[in-house]
Design an enzyme around this catalytic site. Sequence first.
Site, PDB file in Angstrom:
ATOM      1  N   GLU A 120       0.914  -1.124   0.029  1.00  9.30           N
ATOM      2  CA  GLU A 120       0.041  -0.090  -0.069  1.00  9.30           C
ATOM      3  C   GLU A 120       0.862   1.170  -0.057  1.00  9.30           C
ATOM      4  OE1 GLU A 120      -2.888  -0.101   3.158  1.00  9.30           O
ATOM      5  OE2 GLU A 120      -3.626  -1.934   2.691  1.00  9.30           O
ATOM      6  N   GLU A 186      -8.780   1.886  -4.388  1.00  6.39           N
ATOM      7  CA  GLU A 186      -9.722   1.436  -3.427  1.00  6.39           C
ATOM      8  C   GLU A 186     -10.434   2.569  -3.229  1.00  6.39           C
ATOM      9  OE1 GLU A 186      -8.636  -1.267  -0.375  1.00  6.39           O
ATOM     10  OE2 GLU A 186     -10.523  -0.807   0.792  1.00  6.39           O
TER      11      GLU A 186
HETATM   12  O1  KIV Z   1      -6.321  -7.052   1.926  1.00  8.36           O
HETATM   13  C1  KIV Z   1      -7.231  -7.138   0.924  1.00  8.36           C
HETATM   14  O2  KIV Z   1      -8.207  -8.044   0.278  1.00  8.36           O
HETATM   15  C2  KIV Z   1      -6.944  -6.048  -0.461  1.00  8.36           C
HETATM   16  C3  KIV Z   1      -7.927  -5.918  -1.558  1.00  8.36           C
HETATM   17  C4  KIV Z   1      -9.524  -6.074  -1.149  1.00  8.36           C
HETATM   18  C5  KIV Z   1      -7.759  -5.120  -2.339  1.00  8.36           C
HETATM   19  O3  KIV Z   1      -6.172  -5.316  -0.311  1.00  8.36           O
END
Ligand code: KIV
Length: 276
Positions: A120, A186
Amino acid sequence: MSATSPVRPVLPPDIRARKGGEPLVVLTAYSTPVARLVDAHCDVVLVGDSVGMVIHGLPSTLGVTMEMMILHGRAVVRGAQKAMPVIDMPFGSYEEGKEQAFRNAARLMAETGAPAVKLEGGQHMAETIAFLTARGVPVMAHVGLTPQAVNTFGGYKVVGRGEEAEKVMADARAVEEAGAFSVVLEKVPVGLAARITQALTIPTIGIGAGVRCDGQVLVVDDMLGLFTDFRPKFVKRYAELGKTADEAIAAYAAEVRSRAFPAAEHSFADEVPVKK
Ligand code: KIV
């Protein structure tokens, strides 16, 4: 395809090459049986750090560890023959510096057999993404709402309205320039997600980011309706497995209490009948 096979049928360059083509289909999985189900229909199977909330009952993804990601990553890689597995880097495993990120990304790849990781962050992670990609670690980036920063954002909010839009655009451009092979958007408003998708040469994969992304991702338990009390706007429920499971468990409990289960066909006779 086995967990130890060096070459998988779908690799990051194949995903990157899907830019602007048929939408990429991505779901999460955390276990071998679910990975097998996802594998039959999806291009990418994401071992998300959502595993912490979905499987382990944690209040956020912040408590997820490398050990959890490796354990679930291995299980998923065993079940995914065709779809490309991607493993999330957990909170605290990459933010300190690029060397720390490489050490942990290499461990995730070596110990699970997955050919890529996801992390991220936008502009502030660009140097790390460049360091990883130059050293054989393909990176799926993740911008917009980044759940590991939930405390900084002040909740699971839409990110990119008003003046914030240009920051999200700059984040997306930065991770592309750094070498990410795709990027998750997101909870980004639809118009901004469409603009980012048009501006980038790598695929955008949306979750709560509208239909104009190059692909879509959902948490598999959410779209299967395994939770009765969690209904975010961006999740479409394709099944109500939570309700089905609740009904099945209630029926089992009632039959055990009434001694209707196990019946003769679920039991073993004392004598095996002799065939004549
Ligand atoms: O942790 C997760 O499941 C994610 C997705 C929903 C993008 O990062």
